[in-house]
Design a protein around this motif. Structure first.
Motif, mmCIF file in Angstrom:
data_model
loop_
_atom_site.group_PDB
_atom_site.id
_atom_site.type_symbol
_atom_site.label_atom_id
_atom_site.label_comp_id
_atom_site.label_asym_id
_atom_site.label_seq_id
_atom_site.Cartn_x
_atom_site.Cartn_y
_atom_site.Cartn_z
ATOM 1 N N ALA A 1 0.855 -1.183 0.000
ATOM 2 C CA ALA A 1 0.000 0.000 0.000
ATOM 3 C C ALA A 1 0.891 1.233 0.000
ATOM 4 O O ALA A 1 1.787 1.356 0.840
ATOM 5 N N VAL A 2 0.653 2.120 -0.944
ATOM 6 C CA VAL A 2 1.413 3.367 -1.035
ATOM 7 C C VAL A 2 0.500 4.499 -0.583
ATOM 8 O O VAL A 2 -0.513 4.782 -1.236
ATOM 9 N N ILE A 3 0.851 5.119 0.526
ATOM 10 C CA ILE A 3 0.039 6.214 1.059
ATOM 11 C C ILE A 3 0.605 7.527 0.538
ATOM 12 O O ILE A 3 1.659 7.984 0.973
ATOM 13 N N GLY A 4 -0.069 8.095 -0.430
ATOM 14 C CA GLY A 4 0.398 9.324 -1.064
ATOM 15 C C GLY A 4 0.677 9.083 -2.534
ATOM 16 O O GLY A 4 1.583 8.310 -2.874
ATOM 17 N N GLY A 5 -0.093 9.746 -3.387
ATOM 18 C CA GLY A 5 0.060 9.544 -4.830
ATOM 19 C C GLY A 5 0.760 10.691 -5.516
ATOM 20 O O GLY A 5 0.482 10.977 -6.685
ATOM 21 N N GLY A 6 1.684 11.353 -4.817
ATOM 22 C CA GLY A 6 2.478 12.412 -5.423
ATOM 23 C C GLY A 6 3.558 11.841 -6.322
ATOM 24 O O GLY A 6 3.526 10.662 -6.691
ATOM 25 N N ARG A 7 4.552 12.664 -6.648
ATOM 26 C CA ARG A 7 5.572 12.235 -7.612
ATOM 27 C C ARG A 7 6.381 11.049 -7.099
ATOM 28 O O ARG A 7 6.686 10.120 -7.854
ATOM 29 N N ASP B 1 -9.414 6.865 -1.466
ATOM 30 C CA ASP B 1 -9.146 8.097 -0.716
ATOM 31 C C ASP B 1 -8.995 7.821 0.775
ATOM 32 O O ASP B 1 -8.825 8.739 1.577
ATOM 33 N N SER B 2 -9.025 6.544 1.156
ATOM 34 C CA SER B 2 -8.957 6.159 2.560
ATOM 35 C C SER B 2 -7.628 5.490 2.891
ATOM 36 O O SER B 2 -7.286 4.442 2.323
ATOM 37 N N VAL B 3 -6.879 6.089 3.816
ATOM 38 C CA VAL B 3 -5.620 5.497 4.264
ATOM 39 C C VAL B 3 -5.872 4.136 4.905
ATOM 40 O O VAL B 3 -5.169 3.154 4.634
ATOM 41 N N ALA B 4 -6.862 4.056 5.766
ATOM 42 C CA ALA B 4 -7.168 2.805 6.455
ATOM 43 C C ALA B 4 -7.547 1.710 5.471
ATOM 44 O O ALA B 4 -7.138 0.547 5.615
ATOM 45 N N ASP B 5 -8.319 2.064 4.449
ATOM 46 C CA ASP B 5 -8.734 1.094 3.434
ATOM 47 C C ASP B 5 -7.527 0.551 2.679
ATOM 48 O O ASP B 5 -7.407 -0.646 2.445
ATOM 49 N N GLN C 1 4.589 17.253 6.955
ATOM 50 C CA GLN C 1 3.510 17.861 7.735
ATOM 51 C C GLN C 1 2.228 17.035 7.721
ATOM 52 O O GLN C 1 1.310 17.299 8.495
ATOM 53 N N HIS C 2 2.155 16.045 6.839
ATOM 54 C CA HIS C 2 0.961 15.211 6.750
ATOM 55 C C HIS C 2 1.128 13.856 7.449
ATOM 56 O O HIS C 2 0.185 13.057 7.478
ATOM 57 N N VAL C 3 2.304 13.599 8.000
ATOM 58 C CA VAL C 3 2.581 12.290 8.598
ATOM 59 C C VAL C 3 1.668 11.997 9.782
ATOM 60 O O VAL C 3 1.106 10.897 9.894
ATOM 61 N N ASP C 4 1.502 12.951 10.679
ATOM 62 C CA ASP C 4 0.679 12.700 11.866
ATOM 63 C C ASP C 4 -0.756 12.345 11.494
ATOM 64 O O ASP C 4 -1.368 11.460 12.108
ATOM 65 N N GLY C 5 -1.293 13.018 10.484
ATOM 66 C CA GLY C 5 -2.638 12.706 10.025
ATOM 67 C C GLY C 5 -2.731 11.299 9.474
ATOM 68 O O GLY C 5 -3.715 10.579 9.732
ATOM 69 N N VAL C 6 -1.705 10.883 8.725
ATOM 70 C CA VAL C 6 -1.679 9.531 8.183
ATOM 71 C C VAL C 6 -1.608 8.505 9.305
ATOM 72 O O VAL C 6 -2.311 7.485 9.285
#
Length: 272
Positions: free
Chosen positions: A5-11, A53-57, A72-77
């Protein structure tokens, strides 16, 4: 097969997915968590992988959970991952590609004893030529480190370091492409000042850099030896190098890398 699972679809996330597929991974074994609808649709169409769009999924049932988001988005993940009941069903490992965030921060927020591997990648992984340094957390086993190594080798080369060296790695290879591009930019501008067109200058400089890197990689000789081989006493190269030394090039790089290392430590909260 290992499910990733790859969390984050940026570059960087996209580069990893592309490399994994190119290396023979099946699209059914990959899932991406990406909240932006346009980006989500693009990734799904381009690679044929499932995008949610769901990290948990995305993380549910994955053997490897790669966190490829901005620091800055790590804690949310991590908050979202708590909803995925990590570790309950599978022997999972979390791989962090988030710059500057220490392993301890992940271990504190994940279930007790959860294996974490920290990675410092760089942008050439976008063309399969990345340089990734990996550091295992307290609970990561050798076979998990090998699994992460093999995964990252699909987009370049990999070295294993102690986490205490990660700020130095960030300064060298993480930020390194920017130093390279600055040198290329300066050489192209100087070439134009000599009367060359920008297109010709760009081609000359780019291929010179590519060829020189390949020569350094394949010849078995050091940079010092190869530089000396090009530098005839009293010749054109010697004249140019004299000016670069007069401009304190070595000192500038020394100060630049130390500044980058210090900033990396500040970002990760590891500065003395």
């Amino acid at each position: 097969m290992t499910r990733i699972a790859v969390i984050g679809g940026g570059r960087i996330g996209e580069a990893l997915v592309a490399g994994l597929l190119e290396s023979g991974r099946a699209s059914k074994d990959l899932v991406v968590a990406e909240p932006t609808a346009v980006r989500s649709e693009l990734l799904g169409e381009r690679f044929g992988v499932r995008v949610t769009d769901s990290v948990a999924d995305a993380a549910m049932g994955a053997d490897v959970v790669v966190i490829a988001v901005k620091p800055q988005h790590v804690d949310g993940v991590l908050t979202d991952l708590a909803k995925a009941e990590l570790g309950d069903a599978l022997d999972q490992v979390v791989v962090s590609l988030a710059a500057g965030i220490p392993i301890a921060r992940f271990e504190a927020k994940l279930p007790a004893g959860f294996p974490v591997v920290r990675v410092m990648p760089n942008t050439p992984m976008l063309v399969g030529q990345g340089m990734s340094a990996i550091a295992p957390g307290r609970y990561a086993r050798p076979e998990q480190l090998q699994l992460v190594t093999e995964m990252l080798e699909s987009v370049g080369q990999v070295v294993t370091v102690a986490e205490s060296q990660m700020d130095a790695v960030t300064a060298v290879s993480g930020s390194g492409p920017a130093y390279f591009f600055l040198v290329v930019e300066a050489m192209i501008d100087a070439s134009v000042s000599l009367g060359l067109t920008r297109d010709v200058a760009t081609r000359l400089v780019t291929q010179t850099m590519l060829g020189s890197a390949a020569l350094l990689d394949e010849s078995g000789q050091s940079a010092v030896e190869l530089r000396a081989a090009v530098t005839s006493p009293g010749g054109t190269t010697a004249a140019a190098l004299r000016e670069l030394e007069r401009g304190a090039l070595r000192s500038a790089f020394h100060e630049a890398l130390h500044a980058a290392k210090s900033r990396s430590a500040e970002v990760g909260g590891t500065a003395d």
